[in-house]
Design a protein around this motif. Structure first.
Motif, PDB file in Angstrom:
ATOM      1  N   UNK A  21       0.830  -1.209   0.000  1.00 28.88           N
ATOM      2  CA  UNK A  21       0.000   0.000   0.000  1.00 28.88           C
ATOM      3  C   UNK A  21       0.865   1.259   0.000  1.00 28.88           C
ATOM      4  N   UNK A  22       1.935   1.266   0.805  1.00 31.06           N
ATOM      5  CA  UNK A  22       2.840   2.425   0.805  1.00 31.06           C
ATOM      6  C   UNK A  22       3.522   2.585  -0.540  1.00 31.06           C
ATOM      7  N   UNK A  23       3.900   1.472  -1.124  1.00 28.23           N
ATOM      8  CA  UNK A  23       4.588   1.502  -2.412  1.00 28.23           C
ATOM      9  C   UNK A  23       3.687   2.043  -3.520  1.00 28.23           C
ATOM     10  N   UNK A  24       2.385   1.825  -3.406  1.00 30.23           N
ATOM     11  CA  UNK A  24       1.411   2.278  -4.404  1.00 30.23           C
ATOM     12  C   UNK A  24       0.562   3.432  -3.888  1.00 30.23           C
ATOM     13  N   UNK A  25       1.101   4.202  -2.962  1.00 28.80           N
ATOM     14  CA  UNK A  25       0.377   5.315  -2.340  1.00 28.80           C
ATOM     15  C   UNK A  25      -0.141   6.302  -3.380  1.00 28.80           C
ATOM     16  N   UNK A  26       0.703   6.690  -4.331  1.00 24.45           N
ATOM     17  CA  UNK A  26       0.298   7.682  -5.330  1.00 24.45           C
ATOM     18  C   UNK A  26      -0.864   7.166  -6.177  1.00 24.45           C
ATOM     19  N   UNK A  27      -0.826   5.916  -6.546  1.00 25.81           N
ATOM     20  CA  UNK A  27      -1.904   5.329  -7.337  1.00 25.81           C
ATOM     21  C   UNK A  27      -3.207   5.296  -6.548  1.00 25.81           C
ATOM     22  N   UNK A  28      -3.138   4.900  -5.297  1.00 27.00           N
ATOM     23  CA  UNK A  28      -4.336   4.818  -4.457  1.00 27.00           C
ATOM     24  C   UNK A  28      -4.951   6.199  -4.268  1.00 27.00           C
ATOM     25  N   UNK A  29      -4.114   7.206  -4.047  1.00 21.43           N
ATOM     26  CA  UNK A  29      -4.621   8.571  -3.890  1.00 21.43           C
ATOM     27  C   UNK A  29      -5.178   9.105  -5.200  1.00 21.43           C
ATOM     28  N   UNK A  30      -4.488   8.844  -6.298  1.00 23.52           N
ATOM     29  CA  UNK A  30      -4.929   9.364  -7.594  1.00 23.52           C
ATOM     30  C   UNK A  30      -6.284   8.793  -7.986  1.00 23.52           C
ATOM     31  N   UNK A  31      -6.530   7.560  -7.636  1.00 25.54           N
ATOM     32  CA  UNK A  31      -7.808   6.940  -7.981  1.00 25.54           C
ATOM     33  C   UNK A  31      -8.867   7.171  -6.908  1.00 25.54           C
ATOM     34  N   UNK A  32      -8.475   7.879  -5.859  1.00 27.75           N
ATOM     35  CA  UNK A  32      -9.374   8.232  -4.752  1.00 27.75           C
ATOM     36  C   UNK A  32     -10.033   6.997  -4.139  1.00 27.75           C
ATOM     37  N   UNK A  33      -9.193   6.018  -3.877  1.00 30.09           N
ATOM     38  CA  UNK A  33      -9.691   4.789  -3.263  1.00 30.09           C
ATOM     39  C   UNK A  33      -9.604   4.893  -1.753  1.00 30.09           C
ATOM     40  N   UNK A  34     -10.482   4.208  -1.080  1.00 33.66           N
ATOM     41  CA  UNK A  34     -10.495   4.187   0.370  1.00 33.66           C
ATOM     42  C   UNK A  34      -9.418   3.219   0.857  1.00 33.66           C
ATOM     43  N   UNK A  77      -6.512  -1.632  -9.848  1.00 34.82           N
ATOM     44  CA  UNK A  77      -6.333  -0.515 -10.786  1.00 34.82           C
ATOM     45  C   UNK A  77      -7.240  -0.686 -12.003  1.00 34.82           C
ATOM     46  N   UNK A  78      -7.313  -1.884 -12.525  1.00 36.15           N
ATOM     47  CA  UNK A  78      -8.136  -2.157 -13.695  1.00 36.15           C
ATOM     48  C   UNK A  78      -9.624  -1.984 -13.374  1.00 36.15           C
ATOM     49  N   UNK A  79     -10.045  -2.390 -12.198  1.00 35.14           N
ATOM     50  CA  UNK A  79     -11.460  -2.306 -11.832  1.00 35.14           C
ATOM     51  C   UNK A  79     -11.916  -0.876 -11.576  1.00 35.14           C
ATOM     52  N   UNK A  80     -11.011  -0.026 -11.142  1.00 31.71           N
ATOM     53  CA  UNK A  80     -11.394   1.334 -10.742  1.00 31.71           C
ATOM     54  C   UNK A  80     -10.897   2.403 -11.700  1.00 31.71           C
ATOM     55  N   UNK A  81     -10.555   2.023 -12.913  1.00 30.79           N
ATOM     56  CA  UNK A  81     -10.042   3.031 -13.848  1.00 30.79           C
ATOM     57  C   UNK A  81     -11.168   3.986 -14.224  1.00 30.79           C
ATOM     58  N   UNK A  82     -10.820   5.260 -14.357  1.00 27.89           N
ATOM     59  CA  UNK A  82     -11.840   6.231 -14.749  1.00 27.89           C
ATOM     60  C   UNK A  82     -12.218   6.060 -16.217  1.00 27.89           C
ATOM     61  N   UNK A  83     -13.407   6.497 -16.557  1.00 27.45           N
ATOM     62  CA  UNK A  83     -13.878   6.405 -17.939  1.00 27.45           C
ATOM     63  C   UNK A  83     -13.723   7.758 -18.611  1.00 27.45           C
ATOM     64  N   UNK A  84     -13.832   7.795 -19.929  1.00 26.84           N
ATOM     65  CA  UNK A  84     -13.753   9.036 -20.687  1.00 26.84           C
ATOM     66  C   UNK A  84     -12.508   9.074 -21.539  1.00 26.84           C
ATOM     67  N   UNK A  85     -12.032  10.258 -21.824  1.00 25.78           N
ATOM     68  CA  UNK A  85     -10.861  10.449 -22.671  1.00 25.78           C
ATOM     69  C   UNK A  85      -9.624   9.924 -21.960  1.00 25.78           C
ATOM     70  N   UNK A  86      -8.891   9.027 -22.581  1.00 23.19           N
ATOM     71  CA  UNK A  86      -7.762   8.390 -21.914  1.00 23.19           C
ATOM     72  C   UNK A  86      -6.418   8.852 -22.420  1.00 23.19           C
ATOM     73  N   UNK A  87      -6.344   9.592 -23.510  1.00 27.50           N
ATOM     74  CA  UNK A  87      -5.054  10.102 -23.965  1.00 27.50           C
ATOM     75  C   UNK A  87      -4.702   9.612 -25.352  1.00 27.50           C
ATOM     76  N   UNK A  88      -3.588  10.094 -25.867  1.00 27.53           N
ATOM     77  CA  UNK A  88      -3.200   9.811 -27.234  1.00 27.53           C
ATOM     78  C   UNK A  88      -2.416   8.520 -27.366  1.00 27.53           C
ATOM     79  N   UNK A  89      -1.451   8.279 -26.503  1.00 31.79           N
ATOM     80  CA  UNK A  89      -0.631   7.081 -26.623  1.00 31.79           C
ATOM     81  C   UNK A  89       0.127   7.086 -27.934  1.00 31.79           C
ATOM     82  N   UNK A  90       0.173   5.971 -28.635  1.00 34.48           N
ATOM     83  CA  UNK A  90       0.871   5.867 -29.915  1.00 34.48           C
ATOM     84  C   UNK A  90      -0.071   6.070 -31.091  1.00 34.48           C
ATOM     85  N   UNK A  91      -1.296   6.457 -30.828  1.00 29.65           N
ATOM     86  CA  UNK A  91      -2.278   6.617 -31.894  1.00 29.65           C
ATOM     87  C   UNK A  91      -2.371   8.080 -32.300  1.00 29.65           C
ATOM     88  N   UNK A  92      -2.964   8.298 -33.479  1.00 28.89           N
ATOM     89  CA  UNK A  92      -3.159   9.665 -33.946  1.00 28.89           C
ATOM     90  C   UNK A  92      -4.324  10.326 -33.235  1.00 28.89           C
TER      91      UNK A  92
END
Length: 158
Positions: A21-34, A77-92
């Motif tokens: 949990x400490x190692x993934x603190x930033x991820x847990x906070x970013x996803x606003x998980x309890x 992380x996979x279960x709680x990913x936000x929906x909507x615009x996800x970014x460009x990545x390697x696509x146009x």
């Protein structure tokens, strides 16, 4: 393996859950998980790891538990990913995820939590009062920069 032995192994390795949990603190906070929910999910993963451990395939149960906890974090992380615009990545064009997954969307659409106001201790007020105006501004700028580094870490994790 009986449940008493399983519980003893779990109690011996419970610190691993907090380390993950400490190692993934930033991820847990970013996803606003309890924190309690994440702890419970990881505890269930640890118990599952203890139940499925095969001593003929590996000698170290701690390594098995550690890997199961890492996979559990990825599953969370996979279960709680936000929906909507996800970014460009390697696509146009950007990738858009359907917003039909409206269940629990209030977690993602909620306003940012307000910054906490910190009450200064008398020693801190006394130390700041001894500084001239320029030094005081430099200290405040430094503290604000530390806060923005934490925010950038959370945004990068999200």
């Amino acid at each position: 393996m009986d449940f008493i032995e399983r519980n003893e192994i779990f109690m011996d390795n419970e610190g691993m859950i907090r380390r993950v949990m400490r190692r993934n603190w930033a991820l847990i906070c970013a996803m606003r998980l309890d924190w309690d929910d994440v702890y419970q999910e990881l505890a269930m993963a640890a118990l599952s790891a203890i139940e499925t451990f095969d001593p003929t395939r590996s000698e170290c149960i701690q390594a098995h538990i550690w890997m199961k906890l890492q996979y559990a974090v990825l599953t969370i992380k996979r279960q709680h990913r936000p929906c909507g615009l996800t970014g460009f990545g390697n696509r146009e064009r950007p990738v858009v995820v359907s917003l039909d997954q409206s269940e629990g969307m209030d977690r993602f659409l909620a306003a940012e939590p307000k910054k906490e106001t910190v009450e200064l201790s008398s020693a801190m007020r006394q130390a700041l009062s001894r500084l001239d105006e320029e030094e005081r501004r430099a200290v405040i700028r430094y503290l604000d920069d530390q806060e923005s580094k934490r925010e950038r870490t959370v945004k990068a994790a999200l």
